[in-house]
Enzyme design. Structure first.
Site, mmCIF file in Angstrom:
data_model
loop_
_atom_site.group_PDB
_atom_site.id
_atom_site.type_symbol
_atom_site.label_atom_id
_atom_site.label_comp_id
_atom_site.label_asym_id
_atom_site.label_seq_id
_atom_site.Cartn_x
_atom_site.Cartn_y
_atom_site.Cartn_z
ATOM 1 N N LYS A 115 43.636 34.599 42.039
ATOM 2 C CA LYS A 115 43.316 35.118 40.710
ATOM 3 C C LYS A 115 42.163 34.351 40.075
ATOM 4 C CE LYS A 115 47.295 37.860 39.614
ATOM 5 N NZ LYS A 115 48.296 38.322 38.682
ATOM 6 N N LYS A 197 46.493 42.930 49.897
ATOM 7 C CA LYS A 197 47.649 43.643 49.350
ATOM 8 C C LYS A 197 47.190 44.642 48.282
ATOM 9 C CE LYS A 197 49.395 41.364 45.301
ATOM 10 N NZ LYS A 197 50.490 41.257 44.397
ATOM 11 N N LYS A 200 47.749 46.182 41.282
ATOM 12 C CA LYS A 200 47.503 47.121 40.191
ATOM 13 C C LYS A 200 46.186 46.857 39.477
ATOM 14 C CE LYS A 200 51.429 45.596 37.816
ATOM 15 N NZ LYS A 200 51.480 44.122 37.902
#
Ligand code: AQP
Length: 335
Positions: A115, A197, A200
């Site tokens: 992130k 992966k 969203k």
């Protein structure tokens, strides 16, 4: 603590419209625990703000995530459904457990590394300490079992380490939780880059199937899914895209790999992708209909939130009192 039933806790961030990964890796499995366990399912809005959110979107998605929980089969009479920021004990225990979590441990968290790369202009302290807030979410309810996708396994291991550390210093305080990771759908991959992966917050809409996508969008996204230059529907390490589609197809139809391979032998990827898209869209249609019905009744959603927060508070309070006493905090005199 809760003498009759063991506890399950899990959460989903309202950080975007939920994906097939969130559905197959987590939410779809939640209702299986409702009869046997005392279940807490939380909309973790405090986690969501580790990445900058538009306030109006965050508010709307918080309602949507709660409605999706219910549309996916979670009955609020059998499960405690609530919003993390409505129970301030999460943030309070989060701070306390920050002081029992090591800098080195947090530095090793792969989600923080991923992130930080994606949000290079906002590597805030919350992004770094996110895992110890998750530790607090879980330990607050004396949780035994945490249903999660495999991307959260490292955070669950940290939870176990912090709980054991705290218990070793102060005596038995927290139950040490176990992960529950589904066998086949623990990691649904991106349709555009099947080595990554499905997330969203992915900016490429073609990479992500969302639970609320209309049928034609779902079919279009599967038709565009990256496979390989071959034409054989077969699970193999060098066929990541096809293997991911087989996992999704199997999750919706219950078919085994051998059955899927036989069904599409000699038919090529076009037919296969269409079948995956249709199976997925048909399975999500009732969820979407129920979601629309629930979203039209905001007063009901607010009642569910309020009842859930009250019930969560009652149990969180017991853990908080114990923790405060053990670490030596004083209690204010009630007047
Ligand atoms: N691709 C996935 N496959 C299987 N399970 C998944 N989960 C997430 N992605 C997949 C599981 O969904 C639950 C809720 O996830 P989250 O909202 O806490 O956030 P996340 O894990 O960071 O999921 P996203 O979709 O990647 O969100 P963003 O893009 O906001 O970071 C968890 O149990 C997770 O394992």
């Amino acid at each position: 603590m809760f003498k009759d039933k063991k506890v399950v806790f899990s959460g989903v961030q309202p950080s975007g419209v939920l994906t097939l990964g969130n559905y197959l890796g987590a939410i779809k499995n939640f209702s299986a625990f409702s009869d046997e366990y005392k279940c807490y399912y939380c909309v973790v809005d405090e986690h969501a703000i580790t990445v900058r959110q538009n306030p109006a979107d965050l508010r709307r998605r918080t309602y949507e995530t709660l409605a999706l929980y219910m549309a996916c089969g979670l009955d609020p009479a059998k499960n405690t459904l609530f919003v993390q920021s409505h129970v301030s004990a999460h943030a309070e225990l989060g701070w306390i457990l920050d002081c029992y979590t090591m800098f080195g441990e947090l530095s090793r968290m792969t989600q923080f590394k991923d992130k930080s790369q994606k949000n290079a202009d906002n590597i805030n302290a919350g992004l770094f300490t996110y895992p110890s807030l998750m530790v607090a979410d879980i330990l607050l309810y004396q949780t035994e079992l945490v249903p999660i996708g495999s991307d959260q396994k490292q955070h669950l291991e940290l939870t176990r380490d912090v709980a054991a550390r705290f218990n070793a210093i102060y005596g038995d305080t927290f139950v040490i939780p176990e992960p529950y990771i589904p066998q086949t759908t623990a990691r649904i991959m991106s349709l555009a880059e099947p080595s990554k992966k499905m997330s969203k917050s992915d900016e490429n809409e073609n990479a992500v199937v969302r639970i609320l996508d209309p049928k034609d969008t779902i079919i279009k996204k599967f038709k565009r899914a990256v496979t390989d230059s071959g034409c054989e529907v077969r699970r193999a390490p060098d066929k990541e895209g096809v293997s991911n589609l087989m996992t999704i197809y199997s999750a919706f139809t219950g078919k085994t790999d051998a059955e899927i391979e036989a069904e599409f032998a000699g038919r090529g990827y076009g037919d296969f992708k269409l079948a995956v898209g249709e199976a997925c869209a048909d399975a999500l249609a009732p969820v979407q209909a129920e979601f629309a019905r629930l979203m039209a009744d905001k007063a009901y959603l607010e009642d569910v939130m309020a009842n859930g927060a009250e019930e969560a508070w009652r149990n969180a309070y017991r853990t908080m009192s114990k923790v405060r006493r053990k670490i030596g905090f004083t209690e204010p005199k009630r007047r």
